[in-house]
Write a protein that holds these residues in place. Structure first.
Motif, PDB file in Angstrom:
ATOM      1  N   THR A 153      -7.883   7.275 -71.378  1.00  0.00           N
ATOM      2  CA  THR A 153      -8.988   6.225 -71.634  1.00  0.00           C
ATOM      3  C   THR A 153     -10.263   6.653 -71.732  1.00  0.00           C
ATOM      4  O   THR A 153     -11.150   5.966 -72.808  1.00  0.00           O
ATOM      5  N   TRP A 154     -10.843   7.838 -71.236  1.00  0.00           N
ATOM      6  CA  TRP A 154     -12.155   8.065 -71.103  1.00  0.00           C
ATOM      7  C   TRP A 154     -12.794   8.520 -72.390  1.00  0.00           C
ATOM      8  O   TRP A 154     -13.894   8.249 -72.887  1.00  0.00           O
ATOM      9  N   SER A 155     -11.867   9.155 -73.181  1.00  0.00           N
ATOM     10  CA  SER A 155     -12.367   9.377 -74.881  1.00  0.00           C
ATOM     11  C   SER A 155     -12.623   8.079 -75.589  1.00  0.00           C
ATOM     12  O   SER A 155     -13.452   8.181 -76.653  1.00  0.00           O
ATOM     13  N   LEU A 156     -11.912   7.056 -75.313  1.00  0.00           N
ATOM     14  CA  LEU A 156     -12.125   5.856 -75.953  1.00  0.00           C
ATOM     15  C   LEU A 156     -13.729   5.389 -75.832  1.00  0.00           C
ATOM     16  O   LEU A 156     -14.142   4.120 -76.381  1.00  0.00           O
ATOM     17  N   THR A 157     -14.470   5.691 -74.788  1.00  0.00           N
ATOM     18  CA  THR A 157     -15.966   5.173 -74.889  1.00  0.00           C
ATOM     19  C   THR A 157     -16.767   6.059 -75.509  1.00  0.00           C
ATOM     20  O   THR A 157     -18.097   6.141 -75.305  1.00  0.00           O
ATOM     21  N   GLU A 158     -16.493   7.209 -75.906  1.00  0.00           N
ATOM     22  CA  GLU A 158     -17.268   8.243 -76.785  1.00  0.00           C
ATOM     23  C   GLU A 158     -17.740   7.618 -78.280  1.00  0.00           C
ATOM     24  O   GLU A 158     -16.830   7.114 -78.831  1.00  0.00           O
ATOM     25  N   GLY A 159     -18.889   7.958 -78.421  1.00  0.00           N
ATOM     26  CA  GLY A 159     -19.091   7.538 -79.961  1.00  0.00           C
ATOM     27  C   GLY A 159     -19.807   5.873 -79.825  1.00  0.00           C
ATOM     28  O   GLY A 159     -19.656   5.202 -78.893  1.00  0.00           O
ATOM     29  N   ALA A 160     -20.564   5.777 -81.004  1.00  0.00           N
ATOM     30  CA  ALA A 160     -21.277   4.532 -81.254  1.00  0.00           C
ATOM     31  C   ALA A 160     -20.064   3.402 -81.353  1.00  0.00           C
ATOM     32  O   ALA A 160     -20.559   2.150 -80.919  1.00  0.00           O
ATOM     33  N   GLY A 161     -18.894   3.665 -81.801  1.00  0.00           N
ATOM     34  CA  GLY A 161     -17.988   2.346 -81.977  1.00  0.00           C
ATOM     35  C   GLY A 161     -17.228   1.881 -80.756  1.00  0.00           C
ATOM     36  O   GLY A 161     -16.639   1.022 -80.717  1.00  0.00           O
ATOM     37  N   ALA A 162     -17.760   2.394 -79.426  1.00  0.00           N
ATOM     38  CA  ALA A 162     -16.951   1.993 -78.380  1.00  0.00           C
ATOM     39  C   ALA A 162     -17.244   0.761 -77.838  1.00  0.00           C
ATOM     40  O   ALA A 162     -18.594   0.263 -77.959  1.00  0.00           O
ATOM     41  N   ALA A 163     -16.480  -0.180 -77.306  1.00  0.00           N
ATOM     42  CA  ALA A 163     -16.960  -1.563 -76.926  1.00  0.00           C
ATOM     43  C   ALA A 163     -17.516  -1.437 -75.861  1.00  0.00           C
ATOM     44  O   ALA A 163     -17.618  -0.752 -74.977  1.00  0.00           O
ATOM     45  N   PRO A 164     -18.741  -2.423 -75.736  1.00  0.00           N
ATOM     46  CA  PRO A 164     -19.802  -2.323 -74.637  1.00  0.00           C
ATOM     47  C   PRO A 164     -18.954  -2.587 -73.233  1.00  0.00           C
ATOM     48  O   PRO A 164     -19.349  -2.260 -72.267  1.00  0.00           O
ATOM     49  N   TRP A 165     -17.946  -3.482 -73.261  1.00  0.00           N
ATOM     50  CA  TRP A 165     -17.152  -3.671 -72.014  1.00  0.00           C
ATOM     51  C   TRP A 165     -16.414  -2.691 -71.606  1.00  0.00           C
ATOM     52  O   TRP A 165     -16.433  -2.312 -70.487  1.00  0.00           O
ATOM     53  N   ASP A 166     -15.833  -1.725 -72.591  1.00  0.00           N
ATOM     54  CA  ASP A 166     -15.374  -0.584 -72.139  1.00  0.00           C
ATOM     55  C   ASP A 166     -16.353   0.449 -71.453  1.00  0.00           C
ATOM     56  O   ASP A 166     -16.075   1.111 -70.453  1.00  0.00           O
TER      57      ASP A 166
END
Length: 402
Positions: free
Chosen positions: A38-51
């Motif tokens: 899951t760590w890669s899902l927080t990379e980039g501008a599109g990551a959800a703020p809650w993540d």
């Protein structure tokens, strides 16, 4: 228990088991994102703020703090393991060696089949060090623990200073990380063979991390061994004394908590990858304070009005912590790899954290139900057979275990 003594008998300590049961939640929160990808899902501008918030909070408040607590309890249990061997009339050296061999083999299977970040093999190796220093003065053990933390901090500061002064170092590391994540994702989503292949590849990096951070674990184990010798968690005493508990809480708030914030900023905040190792240095130095504060709060709650009920909820899971630790990995591997649903890299950190809490709560309930009928957890039974531990009937006294 007096200074440097070994108790003649080794009854279980419910508050220590409760600490272990509580620590299982932190272990799950830290291990799950790696198994789930899951760590890669927080990379980039599109990551959800809650993540982003979930990742930041886990890094600041959980990462490092709970594996230190487990390592402390592993060292603490050493004295009781030795007392158990004396009580049973068997050579402690032989029993301890067989126990460490059992832990190592379980850890090897765990790393190859389920989770490359296994800690059991490291415990087995460091357990040899505990045996070698078991007669050392407790205050000398504490001195060595402090020295190990300081030396590792200095080493990471040096690495961090070199990295922060190297242009492009962070970008190269990020590019290599993305390539590795893409390969791992394909392997984990394929089938069982792909998952095992991915674990073997990931273990190479995990092994380097075990070597780097091994001294930190050893420092926690030595502190736990000294604590057992000095009777810090002796139920006959205030656990901990109120003055000492107040100091630990202040250290946690004034040192541990800010240290966690700095670490999160260096790993997932406003600072780029060049400052990662500087953040790790801060974490190594300050995490013990926050770990001690967590333990102090829980021990205080266990002495309060609802203490027996809280201990009843947490202690069974702590008594079978080895089984629960391995089951966490098995459950997560089933959901996220080719062993089952193959959902690797599809669930955000916030949802995963909620799932970890639910998994931990189910383990609390299951552990209480299991131990109402059986004396030991399934993997604890396997380890006892390997070590040659005596079989005991329900209701008999059993020594504290790791």
């Amino acid at each position: 228990m007096t200074h440097g003594s070994i108790p003649a008998s080794a009854p279980r300590l419910p508050h220590v088991d409760a600490l272990r049961g509580f620590a299982l939640l932190g272990i799950c929160l830290v291990n799950a994102p790696v198994i789930a990808g899951t760590w890669s899902l927080t990379e980039g501008a599109g990551a959800a703020p809650w993540d982003r918030t979930a990742v930041w909070l886990v890094t600041a408040l959980v990462t490092t703090k709970f594996y230190l607590l487990f390592a402390f309890l592993f060292g603490h249990s050493f004295v009781f393991q030795e007392a158990g061997a004396r009580r049973d009339g068997v050579p402690f050296a032989r029993r301890h060696a067989r126990r460490l061999l059992g832990l190592f083999l379980l850890g090897l299977a765990h790393a190859l089949l389920l989770y490359a970040g296994d800690i059991l093999m490291t415990y087995a190796v460091l357990g040899l060090v505990l045996f070698a220093v078991r007669r050392a003065d407790p205050r000398a053990l504490l001195g060595v623990a402090v020295a190990l933390v300081v030396l590792l901090t200095v080493m990471l500061v040096v690495i961090g200073l070199v990295a922060s002064g190297t242009e492009g170092a962070g970008q190269v590391s990020a590019h290599a990380l993305k390539e590795m994540q893409a390969r791992q994702s394909a392997w984990y989503r394929s089938d069982v063979g792909g998952a095992v292949h991915a674990n073997i590849a990931a273990y190479r990096q995990a092994f380097a991390g075990a070597l780097l951070y091994g001294p930190h674990l050893l420092a926690a184990m030595l502190t736990g061994l000294a604590a057992a010798r000095l009777g810090w968690l002796d139920p006959a005493r205030s656990t901990p004394p109120s003055a000492a508990g107040g100091r630990l809480l202040r250290l946690g708030l004034l040192i541990g908590l800010p240290g966690g914030v700095v670490t999160a900023m260096c790993s997932h905040g406003s600072l780029d990858a060049r400052y990662f190792y500087l953040g790790q240095a801060v974490d190594i130095l300050t995490a013990p304070a926050l770990s001690a504060a967590y333990a102090t709060v829980l021990l205080s709650l266990l002495r309060g009005r609802f203490g027996p009920r809280l201990a009843g909820a947490l202690a069974p899971a702590g008594r079978m912590s080895l089984s629960n630790y391995l089951f966490q990995s098995a459950a997560l591997a089933f959901v996220f790899t080719g062993y089952g649903l193959a959902r690797y890299g599809t669930l955000g950190p916030a949802a995963l954290a909620c799932g970890c809490v639910a998994l931990w709560a189910s383990q609390l309930a299951f552990s209480a139900s299991w131990l109402a009928h059986v004396r030991y957890g399934p993997m604890e039974t396997v380890l006892r057979r390997v070590t040659g531990g005596r079989r005991r009937t329900v209701g008999g006294r059993g020594g504290e275990s790791a």
